[in-house]
Enzyme design. Structure first.
Site, mmCIF file in Angstrom:
data_model
loop_
_atom_site.group_PDB
_atom_site.id
_atom_site.type_symbol
_atom_site.label_atom_id
_atom_site.label_comp_id
_atom_site.label_asym_id
_atom_site.label_seq_id
_atom_site.Cartn_x
_atom_site.Cartn_y
_atom_site.Cartn_z
ATOM 1 N N ARG A 154 0.860 -1.191 0.000
ATOM 2 C CA ARG A 154 0.000 0.000 0.000
ATOM 3 C C ARG A 154 0.885 1.226 0.000
ATOM 4 N NH1 ARG A 154 -2.154 -0.652 5.732
ATOM 5 N NH2 ARG A 154 -0.038 -1.414 5.839
ATOM 6 N N LYS A 206 -4.419 -11.308 -7.400
ATOM 7 C CA LYS A 206 -4.224 -9.863 -7.220
ATOM 8 C C LYS A 206 -5.537 -9.104 -7.480
ATOM 9 C CE LYS A 206 -2.513 -5.805 -6.896
ATOM 10 N NZ LYS A 206 -2.176 -5.198 -5.635
ATOM 11 N N GLY A 255 -15.934 6.644 4.191
ATOM 12 C CA GLY A 255 -15.281 7.875 3.724
ATOM 13 C C GLY A 255 -15.865 8.337 2.410
ATOM 14 N N CYS A 262 -4.754 2.039 -7.858
ATOM 15 C CA CYS A 262 -4.978 0.594 -7.995
ATOM 16 C C CYS A 262 -6.444 0.182 -8.013
ATOM 17 C CB CYS A 262 -4.245 -0.151 -6.888
ATOM 18 S SG CYS A 262 -2.467 -0.059 -7.099
ATOM 19 N N LYS A 322 -4.806 9.342 -0.393
ATOM 20 C CA LYS A 322 -4.672 8.888 0.994
ATOM 21 C C LYS A 322 -3.491 9.601 1.621
ATOM 22 C CE LYS A 322 -2.961 4.679 1.519
ATOM 23 N NZ LYS A 322 -2.498 3.301 1.305
ATOM 24 N N ARG A 329 -3.305 9.951 -8.347
ATOM 25 C CA ARG A 329 -4.079 9.184 -9.335
ATOM 26 C C ARG A 329 -5.461 8.817 -8.784
ATOM 27 N NH1 ARG A 329 0.546 5.009 -11.282
ATOM 28 N NH2 ARG A 329 1.199 5.273 -9.125
HETATM 29 P P1 NAD Z 1 4.349 4.109 -11.862
HETATM 30 O O1 NAD Z 1 3.569 4.770 -12.919
HETATM 31 O O2 NAD Z 1 4.617 4.814 -10.572
HETATM 32 O O3 NAD Z 1 5.777 3.658 -12.438
HETATM 33 C C1 NAD Z 1 5.947 3.008 -13.646
HETATM 34 C C2 NAD Z 1 7.357 3.288 -14.135
HETATM 35 O O4 NAD Z 1 7.631 2.464 -15.282
HETATM 36 C C3 NAD Z 1 7.584 4.729 -14.598
HETATM 37 O O5 NAD Z 1 8.689 5.273 -13.920
HETATM 38 C C4 NAD Z 1 7.851 4.603 -16.101
HETATM 39 O O6 NAD Z 1 8.761 5.571 -16.582
HETATM 40 C C5 NAD Z 1 8.434 3.201 -16.174
HETATM 41 N N1 NAD Z 1 8.387 2.598 -17.507
HETATM 42 C C6 NAD Z 1 7.368 2.539 -18.378
HETATM 43 N N2 NAD Z 1 7.741 1.883 -19.503
HETATM 44 C C7 NAD Z 1 9.031 1.531 -19.339
HETATM 45 C C8 NAD Z 1 9.991 0.856 -20.144
HETATM 46 N N3 NAD Z 1 9.678 0.396 -21.359
HETATM 47 N N4 NAD Z 1 11.234 0.666 -19.654
HETATM 48 C C9 NAD Z 1 11.570 1.132 -18.445
HETATM 49 N N5 NAD Z 1 10.706 1.790 -17.633
HETATM 50 C C10 NAD Z 1 9.464 1.985 -18.073
HETATM 51 O O7 NAD Z 1 3.610 2.727 -11.566
HETATM 52 P P2 NAD Z 1 3.354 1.987 -10.138
HETATM 53 O O8 NAD Z 1 2.344 2.728 -9.352
HETATM 54 O O9 NAD Z 1 4.663 1.646 -9.543
HETATM 55 O O10 NAD Z 1 2.654 0.647 -10.660
HETATM 56 C C11 NAD Z 1 3.370 -0.342 -11.361
HETATM 57 C C12 NAD Z 1 2.522 -1.592 -11.414
HETATM 58 O O11 NAD Z 1 2.356 -2.118 -10.085
HETATM 59 C C13 NAD Z 1 1.107 -1.373 -11.944
HETATM 60 O O12 NAD Z 1 0.714 -2.495 -12.662
HETATM 61 C C14 NAD Z 1 0.274 -1.245 -10.687
HETATM 62 O O13 NAD Z 1 -1.077 -1.612 -10.887
HETATM 63 C C15 NAD Z 1 0.965 -2.230 -9.773
HETATM 64 N N6 NAD Z 1 0.799 -1.952 -8.341
HETATM 65 C C16 NAD Z 1 0.888 -0.668 -7.896
HETATM 66 C C17 NAD Z 1 0.752 -0.414 -6.529
HETATM 67 C C18 NAD Z 1 0.815 1.001 -6.008
HETATM 68 O O14 NAD Z 1 0.479 1.201 -4.834
HETATM 69 N N7 NAD Z 1 1.232 1.981 -6.794
HETATM 70 C C19 NAD Z 1 0.551 -1.472 -5.631
HETATM 71 C C20 NAD Z 1 0.524 -2.785 -6.135
HETATM 72 C C21 NAD Z 1 0.644 -2.997 -7.488
#
Ligand code: NAD
Length: 432
Positions: A154, A206, A255, A262, A322, A329
């Protein structure tokens, strides 16, 4: 072990840093050059408690490096894909273009040595197979296994969640890859459950988890609406329901609706997958509808307290989805604030960390440097995010600087009786 993490966002950066902290050698790769230059100068691109210290420590001890190239893939034991999977605005499917982009880039770095490619991004069921086929089409000689290893952290608690997980899920039928994954996560062996399943099951776990949690939130929110109508108190009701060990108390805080990077996109993606497979997930379709209506209803709740919002000034406290993150987002503020402006209100806003990101997304808002300048001279305060600072506000002072002391507390931070005693016209969620 030698690991490469591709995609240095919330998940990739936290995973990479935590793997390094456990003793692995980690190379983090992102195509965003500015992000990598910053990280190499010790500038962390996101706000996450504890992250900066871990980045500094592991860069210093040489276990963590940042780059824009995939060169390190050649020597890696495993490559984690952690790029974004945003929703396609038209279809609701997860947009997998970044995952496929990385998969095809990887083909240039594979030789015949065995390589475990791990999908950490949240992807619809079947994506692992798709990625494997895509790589094999270009590189039939590639000796790879594509494993699903979804992330459950989270934002705001990401380090703690990664280091103390409820479980680690590993989805693969390939024994060699399963062994490598167990070795990578050996620090959790015997401490936290490692759930080894089929790749398709892992991918669905997931989406199932996020959909279930979103359902709990939508449920308690609708119960809160009912509480308001019948004179019950949602805190008491949630406590009573959550004390049942079959239900549990988490995710039963009423809330303004669930938000963030996500839940909204993941549950929409599950619904779309259901429809594609002729198995509609009607419960989650309803959860989505309920949550969308709720966010708009919150703007009307503010209007209900004030009467007419025309030419009134609303002070918004909290913009991120949060506390303890700068992530905007799908934040509720992005729905509520434009609706308030549409209803004729002027809006001032303050957030302890998310202001810079919010400025890029919200128009016609006066952003203020602190809580009190945000509240000064306004007709109503609305609390959208439960940042710690807001619990500690000086309410006696606030009363003196507001045009009219009115507050809509969408996070139930304060006690209604106390607020009324202080002289506030006060409204909150699911309480009289
Ligand atoms: P984000 O948008 O913060 O980061 C993604 C990164 O990937 C960016 O820095 C982007 O520049 C990079 N990227 C894109 N294409 C690329 C490429 N070809 N080569 C190298 N880098 C590249 O995304 P996030 O929030 O970290 O989420 C990533 C994944 O994890 C998603 O599928 C999301 O659903 C999942 N997830 C996110 C969370 C969360 O809390 N944010 C929790 C669990 C799962």
């Amino acid at each position: 072990m030698k690991l490469v993490v591709v995609g240095v966002g919330y998940v990739g950066l936290v995973s990479g840093v935590c793997f390094a902290e456990c003793g692995h050698e980690v190379v983090c790769v992102d195509k965003d050059k500015k992000k990598i230059i910053n990280l190499n100068s010790g500038i962390v691109p996101i706000y996450e408690p504890g992250l900066e210290e871990l980045v500094i420590r592991n860069r210093r001890n040489g276990r963590l490096t940042f780059t824009t190239t995939l060169d390190a893939v050649k020597d890696a034991d495993a490559v984690f894909i952690a790029v974004g999977t945003p929703p396609d605005p038209h279809s609701g499917h997860a947009d997998l273009r970044y995952v496929f982009e990385v998969a095809s880039e990887l083909t240039g770095y594979l030789d015949n040595s065995f390589k475990t490619i791990v999908i950490k991004s949240t992807v619809p069921v079947g994506t692992g197979k798709h990625v494997e086929d895509l790589i094999k089409t270009t590189r039939p000689d590639a000796n790879i296994a594509v494993v699903s290893n979804p992330e459950f952290l989270r934002e705001g608690h990401a380090i703690e969640d990664f280091q103390y997980p409820d479980r680690v899920v590993i989805g693969t039928d390939n024994k060699h890859a399963a062994q490598i994954m167990c070795k990578i996560y050996s620090m959790f062996d015997g401490v936290f459950p490692i759930v080894c399943v089929k790749r398709e099951s892992s991918e669905l776990i997931k989406y199932g988890s996020n959909s279930f949690l979103a359902t709990k939130i939508a449920f308690i929110n609708e119960m809160a609406d009912l509480c308001e109508k019948v004179g019950a108190d949602i805190l008491e009701v949630a406590h009573g329901i959550g004390s049942d060990s079959r239900i549990g108390s988490k995710f039963l805080q009423a809330g303004p609706g669930f938000a963030g990077s996500c839940f909204p996109k993941d549950i929409l993606s599950l619904v779309t997958t259901g429809r594609d497979n002729n198995t509609p997930i009607r419960l989650i379709e309803t959860v989505i509808e309920s949550n969308e209506c709720r966010k708009l209803a919150m703007a009307h709740k503010i209007q209900d307290l004030v009467g007419n919002l025309e030419d009134k000034t609303v002070s918004i406290l909290g913009l991120t989805f949060k506390p303890n993150t700068d992530d905007m987002r799908e934040a509720c503020s992005l729905t509520i604030i434009p609706e308030l402006i549409r209803m004729g209100a002027k809006v001032k806003a303050y957030d302890p960390i998310g202001m810079e990101n919010a400025k890029k997304l919200l128009e016609y808002v006066e952003f203020c440097p602190d809580i009190y300048s945000c509240i000064d001279g306004t007709d109503v305060v609305a609390i959208l995010t439960e940042w710690d600072d807001f619990y500690k506000m000086d309410l006696n002072h606030i009363i003196t600087i507001m045009k009219t002391p009115q507050m809509v507390d969408l996070r139930n931070i304060f006690d209604p009786a106390h607020m009324r005693r202080l002289g506030f016209k006060y409204s909150s969620i699911g309480r009289e």
